[in-house]
Design a protein around this motif. Structure first.
Motif, mmCIF file in Angstrom:
data_model
loop_
_atom_site.group_PDB
_atom_site.id
_atom_site.type_symbol
_atom_site.label_atom_id
_atom_site.label_comp_id
_atom_site.label_asym_id
_atom_site.label_seq_id
_atom_site.Cartn_x
_atom_site.Cartn_y
_atom_site.Cartn_z
ATOM 1 N N TYR A 176 69.993 53.523 21.193
ATOM 2 C CA TYR A 176 70.025 54.410 22.354
ATOM 3 C C TYR A 176 70.343 53.640 23.646
ATOM 4 O O TYR A 176 70.387 54.234 24.719
ATOM 5 N N GLY A 177 70.522 52.327 23.528
ATOM 6 C CA GLY A 177 70.870 51.523 24.693
ATOM 7 C C GLY A 177 69.695 51.026 25.488
ATOM 8 O O GLY A 177 69.847 50.669 26.661
ATOM 9 N N PHE A 178 68.504 50.979 24.875
ATOM 10 C CA PHE A 178 67.308 50.535 25.590
ATOM 11 C C PHE A 178 66.693 49.307 24.937
ATOM 12 O O PHE A 178 66.719 49.135 23.709
ATOM 13 N N HIS A 179 66.088 48.486 25.776
ATOM 14 C CA HIS A 179 65.212 47.427 25.313
ATOM 15 C C HIS A 179 63.875 48.064 24.959
ATOM 16 O O HIS A 179 63.448 49.028 25.591
ATOM 17 N N ALA A 180 63.185 47.532 23.975
ATOM 18 C CA ALA A 180 61.886 48.065 23.592
ATOM 19 C C ALA A 180 60.836 47.750 24.651
ATOM 20 O O ALA A 180 60.917 46.744 25.345
ATOM 21 N N PRO A 181 59.818 48.614 24.776
ATOM 22 C CA PRO A 181 58.640 48.241 25.563
ATOM 23 C C PRO A 181 57.925 47.057 24.920
ATOM 24 O O PRO A 181 58.311 46.574 23.844
ATOM 25 N N THR A 182 56.866 46.591 25.575
ATOM 26 C CA THR A 182 56.078 45.496 25.031
ATOM 27 C C THR A 182 55.435 45.929 23.721
ATOM 28 O O THR A 182 54.759 46.950 23.662
ATOM 29 N N MET A 183 55.660 45.158 22.660
ATOM 30 C CA MET A 183 55.228 45.533 21.312
ATOM 31 C C MET A 183 53.887 44.899 20.950
ATOM 32 O O MET A 183 53.687 43.698 21.122
ATOM 33 N N SER A 184 52.977 45.746 20.458
ATOM 34 C CA SER A 184 51.717 45.287 19.844
ATOM 35 C C SER A 184 50.895 44.390 20.755
ATOM 36 O O SER A 184 50.158 43.526 20.276
ATOM 37 N N SER A 216 78.857 58.057 26.040
ATOM 38 C CA SER A 216 79.624 57.803 27.265
ATOM 39 C C SER A 216 79.497 56.368 27.748
ATOM 40 O O SER A 216 80.332 55.896 28.515
ATOM 41 N N SER A 217 78.446 55.665 27.301
ATOM 42 C CA SER A 217 78.257 54.286 27.759
ATOM 43 C C SER A 217 77.486 53.527 26.693
ATOM 44 O O SER A 217 76.280 53.298 26.810
ATOM 45 N N LYS A 218 78.179 53.118 25.655
ATOM 46 C CA LYS A 218 77.533 52.517 24.496
ATOM 47 C C LYS A 218 77.354 51.013 24.647
ATOM 48 O O LYS A 218 78.302 50.288 24.943
ATOM 49 N N PHE A 219 76.108 50.538 24.442
ATOM 50 C CA PHE A 219 75.851 49.103 24.325
ATOM 51 C C PHE A 219 75.662 48.795 22.842
ATOM 52 O O PHE A 219 74.765 49.343 22.191
ATOM 53 N N TRP A 220 76.515 47.937 22.316
ATOM 54 C CA TRP A 220 76.467 47.612 20.897
ATOM 55 C C TRP A 220 75.605 46.384 20.652
ATOM 56 O O TRP A 220 75.889 45.305 21.190
ATOM 57 N N PRO A 221 74.544 46.484 19.862
ATOM 58 C CA PRO A 221 73.821 45.274 19.447
ATOM 59 C C PRO A 221 74.773 44.307 18.757
ATOM 60 O O PRO A 221 75.645 44.722 17.979
#
Length: 980
Positions: A859-867, A949-954
């Motif tokens: 979805y083009g987002f960095h994850a929040p802080t995990m665990s 419309s604005s894809k960031f590809w891993p």
């Protein structure tokens, strides 16, 4: 998918417009149009009205009343200077910069002027695509910076001749201190050796930082002559190569003797010198540390610069900081990641090998790119030129009758005797706007650098008494023999990997840098919603002054009257931070948040010792605390006792009271975070502070969450005695992909006398100053214009508005997500602070936290802080900089992911066949000829229209962390590995 409410549906009176025309009175029109607060805070007034309506409150004031306990609220507004516009603050900072005098500094001592390649300056240092990245914990969307850091590690390993290197340290002094504790941990099991030897030829600031680190750990430090040391009770030793006076010693016999006595040897080495000199690993060094500053990073009045540490493979688990390793992704392709062998402090807490959190990633990347751009041949030319000019200077001063240290030398000479006294030479040098190094015993040091010119050699000759034109530098150069003795000369190749031999034209270098940038997600793409890390806007107006030479070109040990602009900036910034925190005094020296924690605990320790309370060594720390807290306390010589938290995430006051009373005779401090790490304002905070004070302890407040306090409460109001401030969080210094950071501390009046001093620059710190905690007197001084500009442009009302909107954004996210993912902790009125924790543990039989984090990349987002601080959760912090549109976009993504999870719950799809299990999806996966997955390519890659419309590809598919840990590779792979 939930659709964001359109601001067009709001009444026109809420957005201040009538028939499309903004309504302003004449007085409003008198103010500058480049008003910063309106640019920094993301939501518009109509957006704020919409969010407040969604939350069921009438105003920001009502929301704050429901969020922040009344008993800790400030009675008056902050007393700040009037806010300046962007143009006004730039003019003000230009005026301050103009007060700094840029003399040519030949002081050396580990700092050298350098030429930053313009292609690196423009495309990395000045590029938000590089400086707004987060620490590369989500490796699939951090491959560009990880490759640059792998280049850095490879460069360090090659030049030092060691088997493994980390991805940077804070500075040379603290790197040496970390190396000391590494050697302590590697003592033979039956050894009680407790002495660390430091050669008197090490840089004085390094000696002092190591001594300060050793003191609370009860390590005996001996400073002396390495040639006569007998290794009695010694577990480790530190040498300088070349030495601080410029001499170059063959240390092989020293190292052999150390090893025969079960002691390890640390060598602090100059990287440019290692281009020509034998690598420390070749003569037996166990750890090599140093500074990479002279590889294209500005002096910056002391920082930030990337230090380095390299060691033997056997010690990899003891090495502090971060280590980049190579693993494979789900498609079998090479992929880089942070290797976890280093046992970061967030995991090991009080058993950590170090408290280092942020390093100096951005500066390490610059240094690595300097090596990539120049390549081994370019570095040899630079090094030979420095060596040649130094040899010419050595020869000329000898002919003038001065005593100059014996050859061999590299870039530094030490001069004594001769016809002119030290005072005469100082006066003559200053008249030519040159700074030399002046020893207490009358000697004079001169260190040359990459930017040295032949005419400057003529001027130096004249300063020492030569007649104009007496020496012909080109002719003298012809007669110089640049060969080093066999025992010292480098014979091994270095930087042989193709990456260091492929990008020597600016066109190719520019493209390489931009290829790497395209593999990294940064704030230029989307919000980075990391709880506790505050990835807010780093405004351009704040960043511009960092690039100015009159801030960037000062040597940290230049005379203070040449840095008057900096001194004014420091005093004003200290005053503002003291006002914001409610404290009396501030030290700007700590150059990271974790360094600030450590410094705060050292100041508390010094206070107790001054009162004769040398038994006070117990530190109470809540179980929810940041992992750096217990590690910092242990480094300051304290014993950690953990305090429970209740079911609501608050400190268990009864447990705290019981333990404070149990340890009342030995209680030193409590370390607390406020608002709590769980994202709530604890109503009992004043009671908590009082309990500690009643039992003889001091209250240290972790400033990680200060951005939820500014303008409404303060550590001083709450009852704390000391607080560190993450200037790279609350006060907008960019995260830089894992550093630079700054962690100044504010203290109450009774602790002010103990603020850290410095051995080289007088007047730093308190009257009873502890030793230095960083190599430079004001830490990473060149990035301090950033928080200065931020505070000055925000003013008291703007700072308060930032707090309000940060809390508003967090509560809005919590409100939208709570029906889909329960919000774990809330305050007494059901509100969160500036961040919220959503609970995925009820879904643990269906998906993992990793699944959600990796799917967010699609979805083009960095994850929040995990665990953290609770396993199986995500901690979300939007900051005040993110607009309603962006916040809604993130919430929409999370809600749609919850619908994807529901398909696994109801049996529509098995987990292992789901879009979450296979996330993230790379372009090569989507474009593959064969597609046998139960979901479509479109669902995988373009789950919403705004993604399309604005894809960031891993850059890579999901990385196999276990493989990377079992097959540790921490240097550049051969090019064939990528081809295969």
């Amino acid at each position: 998918m939930t659709t964001p409410t359109s601001v067009a549906t709001l009444p026109s009176s809420q957005n201040g417009k009538v028939n499309g025309d903004i309504q302003m009175n004449n007085r409003d029109l008198l103010t500058p149009t480049d008003h910063f607060v309106d640019r920094h805070i993301g939501p518009r007034e109509e957006d704020i009205a919409h969010m407040l309506h969604t939350l069921g409150v009438e105003s920001l004031a009502e929301l704050m009343n429901e969020t922040i306990p009344d008993n800790i609220r400030l009675g008056d507004k902050l007393q700040m200077d009037p806010p300046r516009s962007e143009s006004e603050i730039l003019a003000e900072l230009r005026a301050l910069a103009a007060q700094n005098k840029i003399y040519r500094s030949f002081i050396g001592m580990g700092y050298s002027d350098t030429l930053t390649p313009p292609v690196v300056l423009r495309n990395i240092f000045e590029n938000p695509g590089w400086y707004t990245q987060y620490t590369p914990y989500q490796a699939e969307i951090a491959q560009g910076r990880l490759e640059a850091l792998l280049n850095f590690q490879t460069m360090i390993m090659d030049l030092t001749g060691m088997e493994i290197a980390n991805a940077s340290m804070l500075d040379e002094g603290t790197a040496a201190a970390e190396a000391m504790t590494l050697t302590l941990r590697q003592r033979p099991r039956r050894s009680n050796a407790n002495t660390f030897f430091i050669s008197e030829l090490c840089h004085p600031q390094t000696i002092a930082v190591v001594q300060m680190r050793a003191e609370p750990l009860d390590i005996n430090v001996v400073v002396g002559d390495h040639a006569s040391y007998d290794f009695d009770d010694c577990f480790g030793a530190l040498l300088q190569y070349p030495a601080t006076d410029g001499s170059i010693h063959a240390y092989e016999s020293f190292v052999k003797a150390a090893h025969e006595n079960d002691a390890l040897v640390v060598v602090a080495a100059d990287l440019l010198a290692l281009v020509l000199l034998r690598a420390p690993g070749e003569f037996g060094a166990d750890v090599v540390v140093g500074n990479s500053q002279r590889f294209g990073v500005p002096l910056g009045y002391g920082g930030p610069h990337a230090a380095y540490m390299a060691t033997r493979e056997d010690y990899k688990r003891q090495m502090p900081g971060r280590l980049v390793g190579v693993s494979v992704d789900a498609q079998g392709n090479p992929a880089m990641r942070l290797a976890m062998q280093t046992r970061e402090q967030h995991i090991r807490r009080e058993k950590a090998t170090s408290n280092i959190c942020t390093a100096q990633v951005l500066l390490a990347i610059m240094a690595s790119m300097y090596a990539v751009y120049h390549g081994p041949d370019g570095l040899r030319k630079i090094a030979r030129r420095v060596q040649l000019l130094t040899a010419v200077l050595h020869k000329g001063l000898s002919q003038l009758g001065y005593t100059v240290n014996e050859q061999p030398i590299f870039d530094t000479i030490t001069v004594s005797g001769g016809t002119k006294s030290q005072d005469e030479i100082r006066e003559s040098a200053l008249s030519r706007e040159m700074n030399l190094r002046y020893f207490d015993d009358g000697r004079i040091g001169i260190s040359l650098d990459e930017i040295a010119e032949t005419y400057e050699i003529d001027h130096l000759f004249e300063i020492f008494g030569a007649a104009p034109g007496q020496f012909n530098v080109p002719e003298m150069a012809d007669a110089v023999d640049l060969a080093y003795p066999e025992a010292l000369a480098r014979t091994t190749e270095f930087l042989t990997h193709p990456v260091f031999n492929s990008y020597h034209s600016e066109t190719e270098m520019m493209r390489y840098i931009n290829r790497l940038e395209a593999r990294d997600l940064s704030l230029t793409h989307s919000m980075i919603p990391l709880g506790s890390c505050t990835m807010k806007l780093n405004a351009t107006a704040e960043m511009l002054p960092v690039m100015w030479p009159k801030f960037g070109a000062l040597h940290p040990f230049a005379p203070l009257d040449q840095a008057e602009g900096y001194q004014v900036l420091f005093r004003r910034l200290e005053r503002w931070l003291a006002e914001i925190t409610g404290f009396t005094a501030v030290s700007l020296q700590p150059n990271s948040g974790a360094s600030g924690e450590y410094t705060g605990m050292l100041v508390i320790r010094a206070y107790h010792l001054s009162r004769g309370d040398d038994q006070r060594n117990v530190c109470l720390i809540p179980s929810s605390a940041h992992g750096t807290n217990p590690a910092s306390a242990v480094m300051a010589g304290m014993n950690v006792v953990v305090v429970k938290c209740d079911d609501h995430g608050n400190i268990d006051v009864d447990d705290l009271r019981a333990k404070a009373e149990q340890y009342s005779e030995t209680l030193s401090a409590v370390m607390i975070t406020y608002p709590s790490t769980h994202g709530v304002f604890e109503a009992a905070i004043e009671e908590i502070c009082q309990i500690i004070h009643d039992n003889g302890g001091q209250v240290y407040m972790d400033g990680a969450n200060m951005n939820a306090q500014v303008g409404y409460t303060s550590p001083g109001k709450i009852g704390a005695d000391v607080c560190h401030l993450n200037l790279h969080k609350t006060f907008t210094i960019p995260h830089g992909g894992g550093g630079p950071g700054m962690g100044p501390i504010g203290v109450a009046a009774h602790l002010a006398p103990f603020l850290p001093g410095h051995p080289v620059v007088a007047g730093v710190g308190g009257e009873q100053a502890i030793g230095p905690v960083s190599a430079a007197p004001w830490g990473s001084a060149s990035i301090l214009p950033i928080p200065y500009a931020y505070i000055a442009m925000m003013g008291d009302d703007g700072l308060q508005k930032a707090t309000e909107v940060a809390i508003l954004n967090a509560n809005y996210i919590a409100h939208r997500l709570d029906p889909h993912y329960p919000v774990l902790y809330k305050g007494e009125n059901g509100r969160v602070a500036h961040e919220c924790i959503i609970d995925l543990r009820p879904l643990k039989e269906v998906v993992t936290v990793d699944d959600v984090a990796k799917r967010l990349m699609d979805y083009g987002f960095h994850a929040p802080t995990m665990s953290f601080p609770v396993p199986g959760t995500l901690m979300i912090e939007p900051t005040e900089s993110e607009s309603l549109v962006e916040v809604d976009r993130f919430c929409d993504a999370m809600i749609q992911i919850r619908q994807e999870i529901a398909e696994i719950e109801d049996g529509t799809v098995a987990h292992d066949d789901s879009v979450l299990a296979h996330a993230p999806h790379t372009a090569s996966v989507i474009a593959s000829e064969v597609w046998e997955r139960p979901y479509s390519r479109e669902t995988a890659a373009f789950p919403t229209e705004w993604v399309r419309s604005s894809k960031f590809w891993p850059a890579v598919a999901r990385i196999d962390n276990v493989y990377g840990d079992r097959n540790l590779v921490c240097a550049c792979l051969p090019i064939e590995a990528y081809e295969d």
